[in-house]
Every structure is written in C-alpha cells, then in structure tokens.
Design a protein around this motif. Structure first.
Motif, PDB file in Angstrom:
ATOM      1  N   GLY A  90       0.799  -1.221   0.000  1.00 27.74           N
ATOM      2  CA  GLY A  90       0.000   0.000   0.000  1.00 27.74           C
ATOM      3  C   GLY A  90       0.830   1.269   0.000  1.00 27.74           C
ATOM      4  N   PHE A  91       2.152   1.146  -0.088  1.00 26.29           N
ATOM      5  CA  PHE A  91       3.024   2.320  -0.054  1.00 26.29           C
ATOM      6  C   PHE A  91       2.743   3.246  -1.231  1.00 26.29           C
ATOM      7  CE2 PHE A  91       7.062   4.381  -1.327  1.00 26.29           C
ATOM      8  CZ  PHE A  91       7.239   5.182  -0.217  1.00 26.29           C
ATOM      9  N   ASN A  92       2.623   4.553  -0.927  1.00 26.59           N
ATOM     10  CA  ASN A  92       2.402   5.575  -1.948  1.00 26.59           C
ATOM     11  C   ASN A  92       3.297   6.761  -1.628  1.00 26.59           C
ATOM     12  OD1 ASN A  92       1.314   7.954  -3.304  1.00 26.59           O
ATOM     13  ND2 ASN A  92      -0.465   6.680  -3.831  1.00 26.59           N
ATOM     14  N   ILE A  93       4.342   6.953  -2.425  1.00 27.27           N
ATOM     15  CA  ILE A  93       5.335   7.987  -2.162  1.00 27.27           C
ATOM     16  C   ILE A  93       4.723   9.374  -2.148  1.00 27.27           C
ATOM     17  CG2 ILE A  93       5.944   8.102  -4.604  1.00 27.27           C
ATOM     18  CD1 ILE A  93       8.288   8.752  -1.616  1.00 27.27           C
ATOM     19  N   TRP A  94       3.726   9.621  -3.026  1.00 30.81           N
ATOM     20  CA  TRP A  94       3.146  10.956  -3.120  1.00 30.81           C
ATOM     21  C   TRP A  94       2.308  11.308  -1.898  1.00 30.81           C
ATOM     22  CZ3 TRP A  94       5.980  13.180  -6.395  1.00 30.81           C
ATOM     23  CH2 TRP A  94       6.437  12.501  -7.528  1.00 30.81           C
ATOM     24  N   LEU A  95       1.571  10.336  -1.400  1.00 32.06           N
ATOM     25  CA  LEU A  95       0.803  10.591  -0.175  1.00 32.06           C
ATOM     26  C   LEU A  95       1.741  10.794   1.010  1.00 32.06           C
ATOM     27  CD1 LEU A  95      -2.203   8.090  -0.481  1.00 32.06           C
ATOM     28  CD2 LEU A  95      -2.142  10.549  -0.994  1.00 32.06           C
ATOM     29  N   GLY A  96       2.827  10.053   1.018  1.00 31.50           N
ATOM     30  CA  GLY A  96       3.815  10.210   2.080  1.00 31.50           C
ATOM     31  C   GLY A  96       4.434  11.599   2.058  1.00 31.50           C
ATOM     32  N   LEU A  97       4.826  12.064   0.877  1.00 35.53           N
ATOM     33  CA  LEU A  97       5.431  13.386   0.761  1.00 35.53           C
ATOM     34  C   LEU A  97       4.422  14.489   1.060  1.00 35.53           C
ATOM     35  CD1 LEU A  97       7.684  12.912  -2.398  1.00 35.53           C
ATOM     36  CD2 LEU A  97       8.370  12.944   0.015  1.00 35.53           C
ATOM     37  N   LEU A  98       3.163  14.262   0.720  1.00 28.67           N
ATOM     38  CA  LEU A  98       2.127  15.242   1.047  1.00 28.67           C
ATOM     39  C   LEU A  98       1.963  15.348   2.566  1.00 28.67           C
ATOM     40  CD1 LEU A  98       0.107  17.163  -0.289  1.00 28.67           C
ATOM     41  CD2 LEU A  98      -1.594  15.313  -0.228  1.00 28.67           C
ATOM     42  N   ALA A  99       2.084  14.220   3.239  1.00 27.78           N
ATOM     43  CA  ALA A  99       2.028  14.229   4.707  1.00 27.78           C
ATOM     44  C   ALA A  99       3.223  14.986   5.287  1.00 27.78           C
ATOM     45  CB  ALA A  99       1.995  12.799   5.240  1.00 27.78           C
ATOM     46  N   VAL A 100       4.394  14.821   4.682  1.00 28.11           N
ATOM     47  CA  VAL A 100       5.587  15.552   5.110  1.00 28.11           C
ATOM     48  C   VAL A 100       5.352  17.056   4.991  1.00 28.11           C
ATOM     49  CG1 VAL A 100       8.004  16.053   4.581  1.00 28.11           C
ATOM     50  CG2 VAL A 100       7.191  13.682   4.547  1.00 28.11           C
ATOM     51  N   LEU A 101       4.785  17.465   3.863  1.00 31.26           N
ATOM     52  CA  LEU A 101       4.476  18.884   3.656  1.00 31.26           C
ATOM     53  C   LEU A 101       3.494  19.374   4.716  1.00 31.26           C
ATOM     54  CD1 LEU A 101       4.558  21.517   2.036  1.00 31.26           C
ATOM     55  CD2 LEU A 101       2.780  20.561   0.531  1.00 31.26           C
ATOM     56  N   GLY A 102       2.483  18.564   5.004  1.00 34.69           N
ATOM     57  CA  GLY A 102       1.495  18.938   6.011  1.00 34.69           C
ATOM     58  C   GLY A 102       2.120  19.143   7.376  1.00 34.69           C
ATOM     59  N   VAL A 103       3.044  18.272   7.752  1.00 32.49           N
ATOM     60  CA  VAL A 103       3.730  18.391   9.040  1.00 32.49           C
ATOM     61  C   VAL A 103       4.511  19.703   9.111  1.00 32.49           C
ATOM     62  CG1 VAL A 103       5.609  17.464  10.448  1.00 32.49           C
ATOM     63  CG2 VAL A 103       3.880  15.927   9.511  1.00 32.49           C
ATOM     64  N   CYS A 104       5.227  20.029   8.030  1.00 34.57           N
ATOM     65  CA  CYS A 104       6.009  21.271   7.989  1.00 34.57           C
ATOM     66  C   CYS A 104       5.103  22.496   8.111  1.00 34.57           C
ATOM     67  CB  CYS A 104       6.828  21.346   6.712  1.00 34.57           C
ATOM     68  SG  CYS A 104       8.155  20.115   6.609  1.00 34.57           S
ATOM     69  N   LEU A 105       3.970  22.464   7.449  1.00 27.22           N
ATOM     70  CA  LEU A 105       3.030  23.584   7.513  1.00 27.22           C
ATOM     71  C   LEU A 105       2.466  23.758   8.920  1.00 27.22           C
ATOM     72  CD1 LEU A 105       1.163  22.972   4.139  1.00 27.22           C
ATOM     73  CD2 LEU A 105       2.583  24.963   4.685  1.00 27.22           C
ATOM     74  N   VAL A 106       2.159  22.641   9.580  1.00 25.84           N
ATOM     75  CA  VAL A 106       1.666  22.703  10.955  1.00 25.84           C
ATOM     76  C   VAL A 106       2.740  23.290  11.867  1.00 25.84           C
ATOM     77  CG1 VAL A 106       1.026  21.310  12.960  1.00 25.84           C
ATOM     78  CG2 VAL A 106      -0.020  20.846  10.742  1.00 25.84           C
ATOM     79  N   HIS A 107       3.973  22.877  11.663  1.00 23.36           N
ATOM     80  CA  HIS A 107       5.071  23.387  12.484  1.00 23.36           C
ATOM     81  C   HIS A 107       5.215  24.900  12.325  1.00 23.36           C
ATOM     82  CE1 HIS A 107       9.646  23.073  13.562  1.00 23.36           C
ATOM     83  NE2 HIS A 107       8.957  23.804  14.418  1.00 23.36           N
ATOM     84  N   LEU A 108       5.210  25.369  11.087  1.00 23.04           N
ATOM     85  CA  LEU A 108       5.355  26.801  10.832  1.00 23.04           C
ATOM     86  C   LEU A 108       4.173  27.591  11.398  1.00 23.04           C
ATOM     87  CD1 LEU A 108       6.674  26.594   7.153  1.00 23.04           C
ATOM     88  CD2 LEU A 108       7.995  27.220   9.186  1.00 23.04           C
ATOM     89  N   GLY A 109       2.974  27.072  11.195  1.00 30.12           N
ATOM     90  CA  GLY A 109       1.791  27.725  11.744  1.00 30.12           C
ATOM     91  C   GLY A 109       1.814  27.743  13.255  1.00 30.12           C
ATOM     92  N   GLY A 110       2.284  26.654  13.844  1.00 31.70           N
ATOM     93  CA  GLY A 110       2.374  26.570  15.291  1.00 31.70           C
ATOM     94  C   GLY A 110       3.361  27.574  15.877  1.00 31.70           C
ATOM     95  N   ASN A 111       4.483  27.789  15.174  1.00 28.78           N
ATOM     96  CA  ASN A 111       5.452  28.787  15.638  1.00 28.78           C
ATOM     97  C   ASN A 111       4.837  30.184  15.659  1.00 28.78           C
ATOM     98  OD1 ASN A 111       7.529  26.977  16.057  1.00 28.78           O
ATOM     99  ND2 ASN A 111       8.503  27.328  14.086  1.00 28.78           N
ATOM    100  N   LEU A 112       4.088  30.521  14.607  1.00 29.84           N
ATOM    101  CA  LEU A 112       3.441  31.832  14.542  1.00 29.84           C
ATOM    102  C   LEU A 112       2.342  31.949  15.602  1.00 29.84           C
ATOM    103  CD1 LEU A 112       3.124  32.389  10.674  1.00 29.84           C
ATOM    104  CD2 LEU A 112       4.779  33.412  12.258  1.00 29.84           C
ATOM    105  N   LEU A 113       1.629  30.859  15.828  1.00 33.18           N
ATOM    106  CA  LEU A 113       0.576  30.862  16.842  1.00 33.18           C
ATOM    107  C   LEU A 113       1.179  31.105  18.225  1.00 33.18           C
ATOM    108  CD1 LEU A 113      -2.536  30.325  17.128  1.00 33.18           C
ATOM    109  CD2 LEU A 113      -1.924  27.988  17.751  1.00 33.18           C
ATOM    110  N   ASP A 114       2.322  30.496  18.480  1.00 32.77           N
ATOM    111  CA  ASP A 114       3.010  30.692  19.753  1.00 32.77           C
ATOM    112  C   ASP A 114       3.437  32.151  19.909  1.00 32.77           C
ATOM    113  OD1 ASP A 114       4.146  29.637  22.202  1.00 32.77           O
ATOM    114  OD2 ASP A 114       6.100  29.905  21.274  1.00 32.77           O
TER     115      ASP A 114
END
Length: 342
Positions: A33-57
């Motif tokens: 079931g491995f899908n590289i594109w879904l995995g990389l999209l999840a990586v992008l999502g994590v980075c966006l949450v991190h950046l948003g979280g820094n600004l929220l803080d």
C-alpha cells in the motif's frame, strides 16, 4: 512575501520535524500500500503545521507580553533570549496579518490532510491522529488550557511531533499501522525515540530560560523541576534514551544491527549534554566558531552575540535529531536495496 513569512515562522527550525517525517516515509518502503506521493504530502502537512504553530506561539506570547520580562532581565545583566517576534516589535507586521498567516499555514495543512484522507478511503485512524495532534498543537499556547504554561509544553510537543507525527505520516504513506499481522510497534517505538529528541529541542530553551519563565509565571518543565540537578537529569533522559531504545531493539533482534550506526550521533549528544552542564555552572562556552562536527548553525554570522549562548546548544540538539534520522533512513534504504537485489 512568502520568504518573509517563512522567516517569521522560523523556517530554520523545520529540519527538527522534516527529517523525522522523511524518515517515516522511508520506513514505509516495501510495505503493502506504499504511496510515495501521499507520504510526501504528509511531510508537507507536518512542515506547515510546524510553521503555523510557531506563529501561533508568537501570537499568544505577544498577547501575554512575555518579551517585556526578557528585556527587563537583559537590562539587569541576566541572560535572556530576546530574539522573539521581531516582525511585530518593529511594526512591519500587524496582528491581523499575523492571524491571516496562521490561518493560511493551518489551512494548507488541513488541505493536505483532506487529500490524504480521501485517497486513503476515509481512514479513521488518520482522523484520530490528526485530531489529537491538532488539539495539542493549538492549546500548547492558546487559552483556556495554555499547556505550555503549566509544565506540559515539552511533553505536548514531544507527543505531537513524535508518536503522532511518525504514526500519522506512516499511515498516510502506506496505511500500515494496523494490518492482519498486528500493530506496527516498531513505528511507535521510533515515534517515542524521535519524540524525546524533539522534546529536548524545546527543553533546551526551557532550561536556559528557566529564570525568565519563573519571572513571567510560565511553568515550563524546567521551572517545575526547580533544581539544576533535576533539570539536567531530565535532559539526559530525553537525550540518551532514544539511543538505548534503538540498541535494545537491535539486541532483541527486532531490527537489523546496522541501525546501531545511530551511535555515530553520540559525540554530538555528549557535547550538548556537557554544554548544558556548563550553563548550569555558569561557565561560558566559546560561541564564535562552532566546531563543524556539531552540524550546521544557520546564518551564524548574523546571530547576535548575546543570543548565541542559547542557539549554539539549540542547533546542536536539533542536529542530533537530524543526524539520527538521516542515519536511520540511509540504513533502511540500503537494506531495502539489498533485499531487492538479493
């Protein structure tokens, strides 16, 4: 505009979660079931949450006027990190613009998650993981809970960007957390190991800023532990237990012996532990030319001399985490290639 907001959101800190995310995608290689594109999209999502979280803080710290305490202590001759939300202090950004930027980062992260959820046939495991991470991330600094002000901040970040990150990205990449062969316990173990490193990245700040947080009535874990001895003991646990987890799994035969190469990161770990002990003893550590073997120190020449005492330790702890993940990923890729060729 984009570059400015990436800078405001402290994109230099992204590697502390980017590398664990990429490692998790790599660990999903070869799983049904491995899908590289879904995995990389999840990586992008994590980075966006991190950046948003820094600004929220930043947003909630500004509301609580925490920088005023730091600047007052700096005037009194105390060490206090004052490189906080300069874009608000110099008037180049309004609170309205900051709120809009936070909404954009979190909105894009939500879109990434929605695409993954649909592609994974509405996998409810993803929803549960995302909901837990969203709650922890938002209420880290937001009222009414303000978890970071009650001694839970480090643990919250460790859970959010440790087990939640690793399990979430893994599920997005291959949908393999729960299979007919059982739960992927090795992935959860990896999540806790990374979570402790990420916890220590934040705890590095908490420990060196303990006196500032005490004055501002912010109860971090370092403040709750009170003494240097207790604080340094917690630091050592977060720093060295991840190595012990990996070696324990190797000895038990759960993973290949090659993963023990993560011990190459021990010199960095030992250095940052020593540096924290020196800080507690009020012994200055030279910061003009950081040794290259400690890893990259982004834009070091542009960092104010008075803030280097903290950032040199912070960067090194970040680099321990990054190097650990890089070694794990390279071992996995090598073993995967060997399995295909063999």
């Amino acid at each position: 505009m984009i570059k400015r907001w990436l800078y405001n959101a402290r994109s230099f800190a992204v590697p502390q979660n980017l590398m664990p995310s990429i490692l998790t995608v790599v660990m999903a290689l070869g799983v049904s079931g491995f899908n590289i594109w879904l995995g990389l999209l999840a990586v992008l999502g994590v980075c966006l949450v991190h950046l948003g979280g820094n600004l929220l803080d930043d947003y909630f710290d500004w509301q609580d006027e925490l920088l005023d305490y730091r600047e007052e202590l700096r005037k009194e001759g105390e060490k206090a990190f004052t490189d906080k939300y300069p874009y608000l202090r110099d008037g180049s950004t309004t609170l309205g613009q900051l709120r809009a930027a936070i909404a954009v980062f979190f909105g894009l992260a939500f879109l990434c998650g929605l695409i993954i959820w649909i592609a994974r046939d509405f996998d409810m495991t993803l929803v549960v993981i995302a909901a837990i991470a969203a709650f922890l991330c938002f209420f880290y600094s937001a009222p009414p809970f303000k978890l970071g002000f009650h001694g839970l901040g480090e643990l919250v970040i460790g859970l959010c960007f440790g087990p939640c990150l690793v399990c979430g990205v893994y599920e997005a990449a291959c949908g393999g957390l729960f299979t007919e062969n059982g739960f992927a316990w090795h992935i959860l173990m990896l999540g806790f190991a990374i979570g402790m490193f990420v916890t220590n990245i934040l705890y590095t700040h908490s420990f060196v800023e303990r006196h500032v947080d005490e004055v501002s009535h912010k109860k971090t874990l370092a403040v709750l532990l009170k003494t240097d001895a207790a604080g340094l003991t917690a630091y050592a646990i977060f720093l060295f237990v991840p190595f012990m987890l990996v070696i324990g799994c190797v000895v038990a035969g759960y993973i290949h012996w090659a993963y023990s190469l993560v011990l190459l990161m021990l010199p960095r770990a030992i250095w940052v532990m020593w540096a924290m002990v020196m800080f507690a003893k009020k012994v200055e550590v030279p910061t003009d030319n950081p040794p290259r073997w400690l890893g990259p120190m982004d834009n070091w020449d542009k960092i104010e001399q008075d803030n280097r005492y903290y950032l040199m330790r912070w960067y090194t702890m970040r680099n321990v985490n990054t190097g650990f993940c890089l070694i794990m990923a390279l071992v996995k890729i090598t073993l995967y290639i060997i399995s295909i060729v063999g």
